[in-house]
Motif scaffolding. Structure first.
Motif, PDB file in Angstrom:
ATOM      1  N   UNK A 182      16.683 -16.257   9.742  1.00 33.24           N
ATOM      2  CA  UNK A 182      16.144 -15.100   9.019  1.00 33.24           C
ATOM      3  C   UNK A 182      15.098 -14.420   9.901  1.00 33.24           C
ATOM      4  N   UNK A 183      15.541 -13.613  10.893  1.00 31.87           N
ATOM      5  CA  UNK A 183      14.622 -13.091  11.915  1.00 31.87           C
ATOM      6  C   UNK A 183      13.542 -12.170  11.385  1.00 31.87           C
ATOM      7  N   UNK A 184      13.831 -11.451  10.295  1.00 31.13           N
ATOM      8  CA  UNK A 184      12.905 -10.432   9.824  1.00 31.13           C
ATOM      9  C   UNK A 184      12.951  -9.210  10.727  1.00 31.13           C
ATOM     10  N   UNK A 185      12.719  -8.038  10.152  1.00 28.28           N
ATOM     11  CA  UNK A 185      12.688  -6.799  10.931  1.00 28.28           C
ATOM     12  C   UNK A 185      11.511  -5.951  10.464  1.00 28.28           C
ATOM     13  N   UNK A 186      10.700  -5.514  11.407  1.00 27.24           N
ATOM     14  CA  UNK A 186       9.614  -4.582  11.126  1.00 27.24           C
ATOM     15  C   UNK A 186       9.898  -3.318  11.913  1.00 27.24           C
ATOM     16  N   UNK A 187      10.326  -2.256  11.224  1.00 29.90           N
ATOM     17  CA  UNK A 187      10.545  -0.971  11.883  1.00 29.90           C
ATOM     18  C   UNK A 187       9.194  -0.275  12.003  1.00 29.90           C
ATOM     19  N   UNK A 188       8.800   0.016  13.233  1.00 28.90           N
ATOM     20  CA  UNK A 188       7.428   0.442  13.509  1.00 28.90           C
ATOM     21  C   UNK A 188       7.039   1.680  12.709  1.00 28.90           C
ATOM     22  N   UNK A 189       7.859   2.724  12.773  1.00 27.79           N
ATOM     23  CA  UNK A 189       7.510   3.970  12.081  1.00 27.79           C
ATOM     24  C   UNK A 189       7.406   3.757  10.572  1.00 27.79           C
ATOM     25  N   UNK A 190       8.351   3.000  10.010  1.00 21.99           N
ATOM     26  CA  UNK A 190       8.333   2.750   8.563  1.00 21.99           C
ATOM     27  C   UNK A 190       7.091   1.963   8.151  1.00 21.99           C
ATOM     28  N   UNK A 191       6.748   0.954   8.956  1.00 17.97           N
ATOM     29  CA  UNK A 191       5.600   0.116   8.618  1.00 17.97           C
ATOM     30  C   UNK A 191       4.294   0.901   8.696  1.00 17.97           C
ATOM     31  N   UNK A 192       4.177   1.763   9.703  1.00 22.50           N
ATOM     32  CA  UNK A 192       2.919   2.481   9.919  1.00 22.50           C
ATOM     33  C   UNK A 192       2.773   3.664   8.971  1.00 22.50           C
ATOM     34  N   UNK A 193       3.844   4.440   8.808  1.00 22.67           N
ATOM     35  CA  UNK A 193       3.738   5.669   8.015  1.00 22.67           C
ATOM     36  C   UNK A 193       4.341   5.554   6.616  1.00 22.67           C
ATOM     37  N   UNK A 194       5.079   4.471   6.360  1.00 29.19           N
ATOM     38  CA  UNK A 194       5.743   4.356   5.066  1.00 29.19           C
ATOM     39  C   UNK A 194       5.329   3.158   4.243  1.00 29.19           C
ATOM     40  N   UNK A 195       4.206   2.518   4.592  1.00 23.73           N
ATOM     41  CA  UNK A 195       3.773   1.341   3.840  1.00 23.73           C
ATOM     42  C   UNK A 195       3.375   1.729   2.416  1.00 23.73           C
ATOM     43  N   UNK A 196       3.441   0.757   1.506  1.00 23.01           N
ATOM     44  CA  UNK A 196       3.069   0.980   0.103  1.00 23.01           C
ATOM     45  C   UNK A 196       2.060  -0.079  -0.312  1.00 23.01           C
ATOM     46  N   UNK A 197       0.823   0.316  -0.681  1.00 21.30           N
ATOM     47  CA  UNK A 197       0.286   1.681  -0.589  1.00 21.30           C
ATOM     48  C   UNK A 197       0.103   2.103   0.861  1.00 21.30           C
ATOM     49  N   UNK A 198      -0.132   3.385   1.071  1.00 29.71           N
ATOM     50  CA  UNK A 198      -0.218   3.942   2.413  1.00 29.71           C
ATOM     51  C   UNK A 198      -1.460   3.448   3.151  1.00 29.71           C
ATOM     52  N   UNK A 199      -1.312   3.297   4.473  1.00 29.94           N
ATOM     53  CA  UNK A 199      -2.485   3.063   5.315  1.00 29.94           C
ATOM     54  C   UNK A 199      -3.336   4.340   5.287  1.00 29.94           C
ATOM     55  N   UNK A 200      -4.629   4.186   5.277  1.00 31.13           N
ATOM     56  CA  UNK A 200      -5.535   5.337   5.241  1.00 31.13           C
ATOM     57  C   UNK A 200      -5.183   6.343   6.334  1.00 31.13           C
ATOM     58  N   UNK A 201      -5.073   7.631   5.951  1.00 36.33           N
ATOM     59  CA  UNK A 201      -4.769   8.662   6.956  1.00 36.33           C
ATOM     60  C   UNK A 201      -5.887   8.769   7.990  1.00 36.33           C
ATOM     61  N   UNK A 202      -7.102   8.426   7.597  1.00 39.05           N
ATOM     62  CA  UNK A 202      -8.206   8.445   8.555  1.00 39.05           C
ATOM     63  C   UNK A 202      -8.008   7.363   9.619  1.00 39.05           C
ATOM     64  N   UNK A 203      -7.562   6.186   9.179  1.00 36.57           N
ATOM     65  CA  UNK A 203      -7.300   5.085  10.113  1.00 36.57           C
ATOM     66  C   UNK A 203      -6.199   5.474  11.103  1.00 36.57           C
ATOM     67  N   UNK A 204      -5.091   6.022  10.589  1.00 38.95           N
ATOM     68  CA  UNK A 204      -3.971   6.392  11.456  1.00 38.95           C
ATOM     69  C   UNK A 204      -4.332   7.557  12.377  1.00 38.95           C
TER      70      UNK A 204
END
Length: 228
Positions: A182-204
């Protein structure tokens, strides 16, 4: 003589430490012939509880359909069909899985990581531009890239960001093997910009050194893409 004995003991301790790290860094090792995952069990463990040997069937080690092309009619122009322990229960504790990846012309399997597996990929049809990026070495993240043609093989080390891109004008097909059930997959763009709840826009905005309005638009776009 005493010095030699100490050297031998030190070597044995170093070997034990090294092998222990290998064991802890991989999937649980099987302690029997197999441990078919019991998906109906309510017991939570690291992996899956074993099904009773009396209930195991040949179908627990089987799946089908990898000869069929995946649907690449999407924004990325790619399709990944994973064959892991969730598909074949018999893979439980065996530390291996695979995937078929289909690419439309100009299709992309976007930058992503597998936190629990090294990946080895071979091209069956077409041509792919592939690569991975190293972890932070000083202030540098090195990228290693290669153009792969039919029959070529490339390795993506465990946990490193990597991608595959069909830069040609015909479809491409690849098969990947991964060193985890079960390798798991973290798609970078989805994780950074599509997380729930969102990462603070100030942080990004600070991290990417861009205006907060740009981050907000990207987050809104990811939200719409995943809710339509």
């Amino acid at each position: 003589m005493a010095a030699k004995i100490l050297m031998v003991i030190a070597a044995l301790l170093a070997f034990q430490l090294a092998t222990s790290r290998v064991v802890w860094a991989s999937d649980p090792s099987p302690l029997q012939d197999f441990c078919v995952a019991n998906n109906s069990s309510k017991v939570f463990v690291n992996g899956f509880v074993c099904k009773s040997m009396d209930d195991v069937k040949a179908e627990d080690f089987f799946t089908y359909g990898l000869d069929k092309p995946g649907n690449t009619i999407n924004k990325l122009g790619s399709n990944v069909r994973a064959v892991n322990v969730n598909t074949i229960p018999g893979l439980n504790t065996l530390g291996i899985s695979m995937a078929r990846i289909d690419f439309a012309p100009r299709g992309l399997n976007p930058p992503h990581t597998h936190p629990r597996a090294t990946e080895i990929l071979t091209v069956l049809e077409g041509e792919l531009y592939v690569g991975f990026v190293t972890s932070n070495i000083g202030q540098t993240n090195r990228i290693f890239t290669k153009i792969l043609k039919k029959g070529d093989v490339f390795v993506f080390p465990q946990g490193l960001v990597h991608f595959q891109f069909n830069r040609g004008h015909t479809r491409a097909i690849a098969i990947a093997a991964l060193s985890s059930q079960n390798p798991g997959t973290i798609t970078v763009a989805n994780a950074v910009f599509g997380s729930k709840p969102s990462i603070s826009d100030e942080v990004l905005a600070k991290a990417f050194q861009v205006d907060r309005k740009i981050v907000y638009r990207l987050q809104a776009q990811f939200w719409m893409d995943n809710n339509n």
